[in-house]
Design an enzyme around this catalytic site. Structure first.
Site, short mmCIF file in Angstrom:
data_model
loop_
_atom_site.label_atom_id
_atom_site.label_comp_id
_atom_site.label_asym_id
_atom_site.label_seq_id
_atom_site.Cartn_x
_atom_site.Cartn_y
_atom_site.Cartn_z
CD GLU A 245 -69.41 -51.44 -35.34
OE1 GLU A 245 -69.61 -50.70 -36.32
OE2 GLU A 245 -68.38 -51.38 -34.64
CB CYS A 282 -69.99 -48.04 -37.52
SG CYS A 282 -68.60 -47.79 -36.39
#
Length: 504
Positions: A245, A282
């Site tokens: 990620e 994020c």
């Protein structure tokens, strides 16, 4: 022998730890123990593994005070945030225990021998099996939920794999104590000694990824570091899956109707979402599309007022703190954005206040669509939907997109959905993307560069990353897993094309 230091981002004070960088020979010893534990784990039934996962969750809860205290000193995050994150970590282990007991993740399939339109067919039975030892890299911004005791670790163990964690340099003591909590709970439960391992130091991380015993890598962090790890994998004799990620801007669009009907509510929610945890999430919305006109002006003014009145927040480390101003300056000089609120540095440590930039949709280019890790947002002013569509082409593919609209704007909402569904992994309606529910249906992933995989790193289906399919053809019953033998079983299966539910 290099002794590693830890820094309190609240004060900037650096102090030595007793932790030593892991030498390459030690990394090899740790991965060898993990490889030895692999066969032992595979021999244990699913019920045993589900019990292990719950025992690990209980161990984290029992060690809460020690773990949170360490994270307070190394992250600058608030106690409430850290306690919530540790609760989330324990919940993840328990959710995967439920998934293991359910057994649906195995994708068990049986095709009995018999005639087919292509001639006689053999007996074929298939299900997913563990990959082997998994390397997990701790994330800077989630010392629990995406680090040693995070979702990558929980899902890898749930799949039946040992885990070797690379501790993040920003929270070494938190990582060490998290590892000790897992190891103690696993030992008390009777798990193999090599189930968990941990390494420290940048060199050790590279050696770990290159080790031939490691069969997959889970990583949450920057795009540049992810690319370095992928390059190490590419040089291995046998490449392995890399689940990263990496980077996400998470566009948010406010329609004219929503801006008019919910000005203050959207202003408050957007500001909290972009500045919560100092903007170091994020899924933080880094770019928000706001309509031109009086209602859009009021919404922008609301966000600006909240940013101007905000106190300084602590960033995770000096690198993030230093990069914040550099990125903001690039967004202005190269990207063409104008500053509405400039950040102010706090009195001590790595702290600063939020920043707000603005730009017209027609001027949006890739240069203004750079992720800024920290409390910064770019407000994009638009007049028509086509301007939003064109601007979105410059936005990197992301984990999320958010649409705020009113009931009477169904056509516009549908067009916006069409505009974002190919560039993100999750679409949020009339909410904010920074809440990622840990559940069966959640998808936390997206097209490159958000992630480099089609799988999720949050939710029950994250287990799929650390499994591979294996088929048994014309196999004697004694070599088959219990889940693939004829008769009643406790997992759902597709038998000769027909889905059969589990027998409980």
């Amino acid at each position: 022998m290099t002794t590693l230091n830890t820094t309190d981002p609240r004060t900037g004070e650096t102090r030595p730890t007793a932790i030593v960088a892991t030498a390459p020979a030690e990394v090899a010893e740790i991965t060898a123990r993990a490889a030895a534990a692999t066969a032992l784990l595979r021999a244990r039934p699913r019920a045993w593994r589900a019990g292990l996962l719950r025992a690990l969750a209980d161990g984290l809860e029992a060690d809460r005070e020690t773990l949170v205290d360490a994270a307070l000193r190394e992250t600058g995050l608030a106690a409430a945030r850290l306690n919530g994150e540790l609760t989330r970590s324990a919940f993840q282990f328990r959710l995967f225990a439920d998934a293991v007991e359910d057994g649906g993740y195995l994708e068990a399939i049986i095709d009995h021998a018999g005639p087919t339109p292509l001639g006689p067919g053999p007996d074929v039975r298939r299900m997913l099996v563990p990959l082997g030892p998994v390397a997990v890299f701790g994330a800077s911004n989630f010392p629990f939920a995406f680090s040693v005791v995070g979702g990558d670790t929980a899902s890898a163990v749930a799949a039946g794999n040992p885990v070797v964690v690379k501790a993040h340099s920003s929270h070494l003591l938190t990582s060490q104590r998290s590892f000790e909590s897992l190891a103690a709970a696993a030992s008390a439960y009777g798990a193999p000694a090599g189930l968990f391992g941990i390494v420290y130091g940048q060199e050790a991380g590279g050696v770990l990824v290159a080790d031939p015993r490691i069969m997959a890598v889970g990583f949450t962090g920057s795009l540049s570091t992810g690319q370095i790890l992928q390059s190490i994998i590419d040089e291995r004799e046998t490449p392995i899956p890399f689940f990263g990620e990496l980077s996400s801007l998470n566009p948010l669009v406010v329609t004219p109707g929503a801006a008019s009907a919910r000005t203050a509510a959207i202003g408050e929610g957007l500001f909290i979402s972009m500045s919560g945890s100092a903007g170091q999430l994020c899924t933080k919305p880094g770019i928000a599309f706001v309509p031109h006109g009086e209602t859009g002006d009021r919404l922008v003014a609301d966000v600006v007022a909240r940013a101007e009145g905000a106190a300084a927040q602590t960033l995770l480390n000096s690198r993030i703190h230093g990069a914040f101003d550099e990125i903001r300056a690039r967004l202005i000089s190269s990207g063409g954005a104008r500053s509405l609120v400039a950040p102010m540095r706090g009195d001590e440590g790595f702290s600063l206040t939020p920043a707000v930039l603005e730009i017209d949709a027609a001027r949006v280019t890739a240069e203004v669509a750079e992720e800024a890790f920290g409390p910064l947002i770019v407000l994009v002013r638009y007049a028509e939907l086509d301007e939003v569509r064109r601007a979105l082409r410059a936005v990197p593919h992301s984990l999320t997109a958010t649409i705020h609209s009113e009931p009477e704007e169904a056509t516009l909402r549908g067009e916006l959905t069409d505009a974002v569904e190919d560039i993100v992994g999750r679409i949020v309606y009339n909410g904010y993307p920074t809440g990622v529910r840990v559940s069966w249906a959640m998808n936390h992933g997206g097209p490159w560069p958000a992630t480099n995989t089609q799988h999720t790193s949050v939710g029950a289906t994250a287990i799929r990353r650390f499994l591979r399919p294996l088929a048994w053809q014309d196999a004697p019953a004694d070599v088959l897993p219990d889940e693939l033998r004829d008769g009643a079983v406790d997992v759902p299966r597709r038998v000769d094309g027909v889905l059969e539910l589990a027998s409980r």
